[in-house]
Design an enzyme around this catalytic site. Sequence first.
Site, PDB file in Angstrom:
ATOM      1  N   ARG A  23       1.019  -1.280   0.032  1.00 36.65           N
ATOM      2  CA  ARG A  23      -0.408   0.001   0.041  1.00 36.65           C
ATOM      3  C   ARG A  23       0.879   1.050  -0.069  1.00 36.65           C
ATOM      4  NH1 ARG A  23      -2.473  -0.934   5.627  1.00 36.65           N
ATOM      5  NH2 ARG A  23      -1.025  -1.855   5.516  1.00 36.65           N
ATOM      6  N   HIS A  62      17.801  30.715  10.404  1.00 41.09           N
ATOM      7  CA  HIS A  62      17.753  31.127  11.434  1.00 41.09           C
ATOM      8  C   HIS A  62      17.747  31.099  12.624  1.00 41.09           C
ATOM      9  CE1 HIS A  62      14.787  31.636   7.900  1.00 41.09           C
ATOM     10  NE2 HIS A  62      15.650  32.634   7.584  1.00 41.09           N
ATOM     11  N   LYS A  71      12.456  23.073  18.266  1.00 41.50           N
ATOM     12  CA  LYS A  71      12.335  22.442  17.609  1.00 41.50           C
ATOM     13  C   LYS A  71      12.215  21.066  17.179  1.00 41.50           C
ATOM     14  CE  LYS A  71      13.355  26.581  14.388  1.00 41.50           C
ATOM     15  NZ  LYS A  71      14.053  27.055  13.610  1.00 41.50           N
ATOM     16  N   HIS A 118      19.162  28.125  12.955  1.00 41.79           N
ATOM     17  CA  HIS A 118      18.596  26.385  11.315  1.00 41.79           C
ATOM     18  C   HIS A 118      18.327  27.134  10.047  1.00 41.79           C
ATOM     19  CE1 HIS A 118      15.301  23.969  10.565  1.00 41.79           C
ATOM     20  NE2 HIS A 118      16.384  23.729  10.362  1.00 41.79           N
ATOM     21  N   ARG A 166      14.832  38.751   3.006  1.00 46.28           N
ATOM     22  CA  ARG A 166      15.565  39.096   4.202  1.00 46.28           C
ATOM     23  C   ARG A 166      16.924  38.120   4.661  1.00 46.28           C
ATOM     24  NH1 ARG A 166      12.929  35.312   9.018  1.00 46.28           N
ATOM     25  NH2 ARG A 166      14.273  35.515  10.875  1.00 46.28           N
ATOM     26  N   ASP A 167      16.839  36.478   3.822  1.00 46.69           N
ATOM     27  CA  ASP A 167      18.416  36.207   3.948  1.00 46.69           C
ATOM     28  C   ASP A 167      19.117  36.770   3.323  1.00 46.69           C
ATOM     29  OD1 ASP A 167      16.485  34.480   5.674  1.00 46.69           O
ATOM     30  OD2 ASP A 167      16.146  32.984   4.600  1.00 46.69           O
TER      31      ASP A 167
END
Length: 183
Positions: A23, A62, A71, A118, A166-167
Site C-alpha cells: 500500500r 534563522h 523545535k 537553523h 530577508r535571508d
Amino acid sequence: MRVETTRLDGVMRLLPTPHHDERGLFTRTFDAATAGEAGLDPAAFVQDSQSRSHQGVVRGMHGRVGGGEAKLVRVAHGAVLDVVVDARPGSPTFGQWDAHVLDDADFVVLYIPRGFLHGHQTLTPTADVCYRIDAEHDPSEDVAAHHLDPDLAIAWPAPVTTVSARDRAAGTWAELAARLTGG
C-alpha cells in the site's frame, strides 16, 4: 522510535521505523514517550508549521534570542540538507555547524534545542518541511546569519537557487556572535 545524539550538545535525531508494504508506508512521526525518555517535555510543543520549497532553495540561517525556541524538524515529502549552528555563548561548540539529511524515506526527526540557528537546502524537486515548535513566534526575537557567511563555511551540497530578501540581507556570523556574547 529510537534517539541518537549528534556532535552538537543537545541536538538529537529521533529515528522512527517506517513500515513499508504494497500500500505504501506508515511511520510514527512523533512519540511522546520517546520524547520524554530523551528529556523532552512533549507537552511543551505549542505550534506546528510547514514550509514547501523548490530544489536549491535555502531557508536560513534563522534563530531566536531572548526566550528562543526549541523545535522538532522533519520532512514529510522530498529531502533537505538540514543545518544547525550552535549560537549558545559559552558552549564548547559555539559557532560550529552540523548537517543532517532529512527525507521522506527515513523520516528522521531532528530535535534542535534553544540557542541554535537553523536552515535547510532543498535537495529534491520540492520538499515539505514540518516544524513542531515549543514557543509562539515572537518576531522581535528573530536573528539570522547569512547562509554563505565565510566564517561559518556551510557546505551547501548544490548551488543555491533562491533565498528570501530577508535571508539575502542577513548579517555576518561575526556580527551576530558579537551581539550574542556582548562583544
